[in-house]
Design an enzyme around this catalytic site. Structure first.
Site, PDB file in Angstrom:
ATOM      1  N   GLU A 303       0.822  -1.211   0.000  1.00 50.95           N
ATOM      2  CA  GLU A 303       0.000   0.000   0.000  1.00 50.95           C
ATOM      3  C   GLU A 303       0.857   1.262   0.000  1.00 50.95           C
ATOM      4  O   GLU A 303       0.606   2.200   0.760  1.00 50.95           O
ATOM      5  CB  GLU A 303      -0.950  -0.004   1.205  1.00 50.95           C
ATOM      6  N   ASP A 377      -8.463  -8.829   3.763  1.00 50.34           N
ATOM      7  CA  ASP A 377      -8.279  -7.756   4.741  1.00 50.34           C
ATOM      8  C   ASP A 377      -9.359  -7.696   5.812  1.00 50.34           C
ATOM      9  O   ASP A 377     -10.227  -6.832   5.739  1.00 50.34           O
ATOM     10  CB  ASP A 377      -8.218  -6.420   4.001  1.00 50.34           C
ATOM     11  N   GLU A 405     -12.970  -2.134  11.804  1.00 53.87           N
ATOM     12  CA  GLU A 405     -12.980  -1.378  10.556  1.00 53.87           C
ATOM     13  C   GLU A 405     -14.095  -1.836   9.617  1.00 53.87           C
ATOM     14  O   GLU A 405     -14.756  -1.023   8.984  1.00 53.87           O
ATOM     15  CB  GLU A 405     -11.606  -1.560   9.890  1.00 53.87           C
ATOM     16  N   TRP A 555      -9.017  -2.101  -5.365  1.00 51.12           N
ATOM     17  CA  TRP A 555      -9.652  -1.199  -4.406  1.00 51.12           C
ATOM     18  C   TRP A 555     -11.162  -1.120  -4.640  1.00 51.12           C
ATOM     19  O   TRP A 555     -11.896  -0.570  -3.832  1.00 51.12           O
ATOM     20  CB  TRP A 555      -9.033   0.216  -4.515  1.00 51.12           C
TER      21      TRP A 555
HETATM   22  C1  BDP Z   1      -6.262  -2.107   6.021  1.00 48.40           C
HETATM   23  C2  BDP Z   1      -6.565  -0.727   6.505  1.00 48.40           C
HETATM   24  C3  BDP Z   1      -5.405   0.204   6.391  1.00 48.40           C
HETATM   25  C4  BDP Z   1      -4.158  -0.436   6.974  1.00 48.40           C
HETATM   26  C5  BDP Z   1      -3.904  -1.759   6.291  1.00 48.40           C
HETATM   27  C6  BDP Z   1      -2.761  -2.536   6.913  1.00 48.40           C
HETATM   28  O1  BDP Z   1      -7.653  -0.213   5.774  1.00 48.40           O
HETATM   29  O2  BDP Z   1      -5.757   1.386   7.065  1.00 48.40           O
HETATM   30  O3  BDP Z   1      -3.065   0.391   6.841  1.00 48.40           O
HETATM   31  O4  BDP Z   1      -5.022  -2.587   6.408  1.00 48.40           O
HETATM   32  O5  BDP Z   1      -3.040  -3.505   7.609  1.00 48.40           O
HETATM   33  O6  BDP Z   1      -7.176  -2.923   6.650  1.00 48.40           O
HETATM   34  O7  BDP Z   1      -1.606  -2.221   6.705  1.00 48.40           O
END
Ligand code: BDP
Length: 713
Positions: A303, A377, A405, A555
């Site tokens: 990311e 995720d 989240e 995304w």
């Molecule tokens: C996702 C989140 C993001 C985190 C990422 C992570 O949306 O904010 O930075 O994972 O785990 O779930 O690095």
């Protein structure tokens, strides 16, 4: 006489006017509520005195906790003695007491034994351990028994943690915001540290020690280089000093390019000797300030974060270089496997596996690879990550998300115990039947001594710490399962409810029933039948299955559901991405066929026609709609149950939960309606008989916008 009467009346009025301390959730599961006369007498009889010899800070905390708790539950303060007498709680380590009448072997440095013994004809409750930290854990166990109404007689308990590192990961930023935090700002007051150390830090440590958590990563995985600057090391050291007596070590997330950003190095190439020397010097500096510093957590090449791959090096090259820097101090590196790249067109669910599987056996012995529970995720439901079982030579750490989240953020009552349990119990078949994820992370399957589990914290400065009373249960459940992954989510919910609300079965039974079905309800109203990642962009609040225009394909929700006129779901079989081949053959075979795929994961693995027949006989479309409705109905049921508890719950916490359940109901309906409106715009199918049409048309749902939703990164 009249004057005396006036005086007494005035006194009574003053007493009545004194503010009664509100149940605002601050005390978590450590409320130590008055136990009532009979139970109070029973607790008193077992805690007439606290007998202990040691005087370490840890021992002092253990004694203080007992005194505070027993006094609060019974109204009587136990005496402090060195020699156990009748009715004593006797805290004993080999260092303080020569002959301990229980074997301590096998309890390790953190475990404990609790036994009701007869000492010179007197009944005594012995809490024994190899270390003061073990005593503290034993004390919290005994207090759990006391708080939950369990018998305090004839105790014979032995407990040692199954997993070595039981960590919280704070995604807290240096400016006080918390990524994916729904409980207010960060509890770390970085600005006023190290000079001002508020009392909350100690309460944080107490709460964590009470559930066996023994480490905390202070800063966000999306790290800033400044966390490693001298002033911030001093701030972290101040926290480490507070946490140390509670057996909690401090760790830091690091930014890969810190050597360039902080000290102007030309590169962050892990094989460049100057880079390695920089990290070594940095580690030495940290250990001078924090001698028991735990180590580093790294998010690299994920990311947009920099990492070793920017220099054509592997994750192992990067991890091993850092590992060498902390190794002389006994530190470790936790290298995250949450990686996926925008230039990789392959199924996101395969990318981490493809990156990491070939590196098995290449990591230094003080590196752990930290793997999220699922391959995408933290979705409401994900099949377990295929890396579990695929890297036998590498200690894998579990990463769960305690903060919700994707499961309703602060207001939805969705107890995560069942989610954690489902993953830990999942069978990877790595070494035949019974090769559960739990056995991989506790090291028993592959013989690893370094073992760990991490939970992304849901803690902030809200008075109730977690954004809602019920979210506290997720923190609690994480800690309890980290200590013993074989505990049941339900048993944990019972303990938590007894301590948080009341040991009265009229409270426990309905509350636990609500909790136990609540995660499945969220799956139902958000992403039933194996759907995933259908939330709105950025803040991830609310439904947006229609989003298709974001720059990176993965995304976009449409990437995950792949709905079209003919059907819905992500084909991960041979005819699709073949992600199923990453699982052990026994699992892959089962997942190859929709008929043998668990229905709860159906659309995760298969793209199926809308009229595919579910096991119930109904079509996929009808089944989807029924699940949305079932989820919404569950929330309505929880509202009714909660209303029936009004006489048994204090007004503050009753009101918060009631208000949040109303929000949850509205939002569950919104998820259901928006999802149905969208999918119906694609399949043009009628709703099954009896199902309500969505309240609005699709454009109305698409037009919702929440620029200020919390937790955004
Ligand atoms: C996702 C989140 C993001 C985190 C990422 C992570 O949306 O904010 O930075 O994972 O785990 O779930 O690095």
């Amino acid at each position: 006489m009249a004057r005396l009467f006036c005086y007494l009346t005035a006194m009574a009025l003053t007493i009545l006017a004194l503010p009664v301390r509100a149940e605002d959730g601050y005390d978590l599961w450590l409320r130590y509520a008055p136990a009532g006369q009979a139970r109070g007498a029973d607790i008193s009889a077992h805690a007439r005195a606290i007998s202990a010899r040691g005087d370490s800070a840890t021992m002092a905390s253990a004694k203080q906790e007992l005194q505070r708790a027993v006094t609060s539950m019974t109204g009587h303060a136990p005496a402090l003695t060195t020699e156990p007498a009748a009715g004593s709680l006797w805290l004993a380590t080999p260092g303080s007491t020569p002959a301990i009448p229980v074997p301590l072997k096998g309890l390790g440095a953190e475990g404990y034994a609790i036994r009701s013994i007869d000492r010179a004809g007197q009944p005594v409750t012995l809490i024994a351990a190899n270390s003061d930290i073990g005593i503290l854990h034993g004390v919290f166990h005994w207090l759990r028994l006391a708080q939950t109404g369990a018998s305090l007689d004839r105790l014979d308990i032995r407990s040692a943690p199954r997993i070595g590192l039981r960590l919280l990961n704070h995604w807290d930023n240096l400016d006080g915001t918390v990524e994916r935090g729904y409980a207010g700002q960060s509890i770390w007051d970085w600005w006023r540290l190290p000079d001002y150390k508020g009392p909350r830090y100690t309460d944080y440590a107490r709460a964590n020690a009470s559930i066996g958590i023994n480490g905390t990563v202070l800063n966000n995985v999306n790290a800033k280089a400044e966390s490693l600057s001298a002033p911030y090391i001093a701030k972290a050291a101040a926290l480490a000093d507070i946490f140390r007596p509670y057996g909690i070590k401090v760790y830091l997330s690091v930014k890969w390019t810190a050597p360039m950003e902080l000290d102007g190095l030309k590169t962050a190439d892990p094989l460049d000797p100057k880079v390695a020397a920089w990290w070594k010097a940095k580690a030495d500096e940290i250990y001078r300030a924090i001698p028991d510093f735990g180590g580093f957590l790294v998010k690299a090449n994920s990311e947009g974060q920099p990492g070793p791959q920017d220099y054509q090096r592997t994750h192992a090259d990067g991890a091993n270089m850092l590992a060498a820097a902390v190794k002389p101090h006994g530190g470790i590196v936790m290298w995250r496997a949450f990686v996926y790249a925008h230039d990789n067109p392959d199924d996101r669910a395969k990318q981490a596996y493809d990156d990491f599987k070939p590196l098995d056996g290449k990591f230094a012995d003080n590196v752990m690879v930290q793997v999220k529970n699922g391959a995408i995720d933290f979705q409401p439901r994900e099949p377990f990550h295929p890396l579990f079982g695929a890297m036998p030579k590498t200690p894998l750490m579990m990463e769960f998300q305690i903060t919700k989240e994707y499961l309703g953020q602060s207001t939805h009552l969705t107890y995560l115990g069942p989610l954690f349990e489902e993953t830990l119990d999942a069978d990877t078949y790595a070494k035949g039947t019974g090769s559960t994820v739990a056995k991989i992370i506790d090291g028993s399957l592959d013989g690893h001594r370094l073992t760990g589990i991490a939970g992304v914290a849901n803690i902030g400065i809200d008075r109730d710490w977690s954004g809602s009373i019920f979210n506290q249960a997720d923190w609690y459940a994480f800690g309890r399962l980290a200590w013993n992954p074989d505990l049941s989510a339900e048993a944990i919910a019972r303990e938590w409810t007894a301590m948080t609300f009341s040991p009265d079965p009229r409270v426990i039974d309905p509350v636990v029933a609500m909790m136990m079905g609540s995660r499945e309800a969220a799956v139902d109203y958000m992403t039933p039948l194996g759907l995933a990642h259908l939330m709105a962009t950025g803040h991830h609040y609310g439904p947006a299955p229609w989003v298709s225009e974001l720059a990176r394909p993965e995304w976009n929700p449409v990437y995950y559901h792949k709905a079209d006129a003919d059907g819905i779901g992500f084909d991960r079989t041979k005819s699709g991405s073949n992600a199923i081949s990453k699982y052990a053959p026994a699992i892959a075979r089962r997942l190859a066929d929709p008929a043998t795929t668990p229905e709860s994961e159906l659309l995760w693995f298969h793209h199926l026609p809308w009229d595919y027949r579910l096991k119930s006989g109904e079509t996929l479309w009808d089944g989807l709609v029924h699940r949305y409705d079932r989820g919404v109905a569950y929330v309505a049921d929880m509202q009714r149950t909660w209303e029936s508890l009004r006489p048994l719950v204090d007004p503050e916490r009753f009101a918060q939960t009631k208000a949040f359940l109303a929000i949850q109901h509205r939002e569950a309906q919104w998820w259901r309606d928006a999802s149905i409106a969208y999918f119906q715009s694609i399949n043009h199918l009628p709703l099954p008989a009896g199902a309500q049409a969505p309240a609005h048309d699709l454009n109305w749902y698409k037009a919702r916008s929440f620029p200020y939703a919390p937790g955004h990164n």
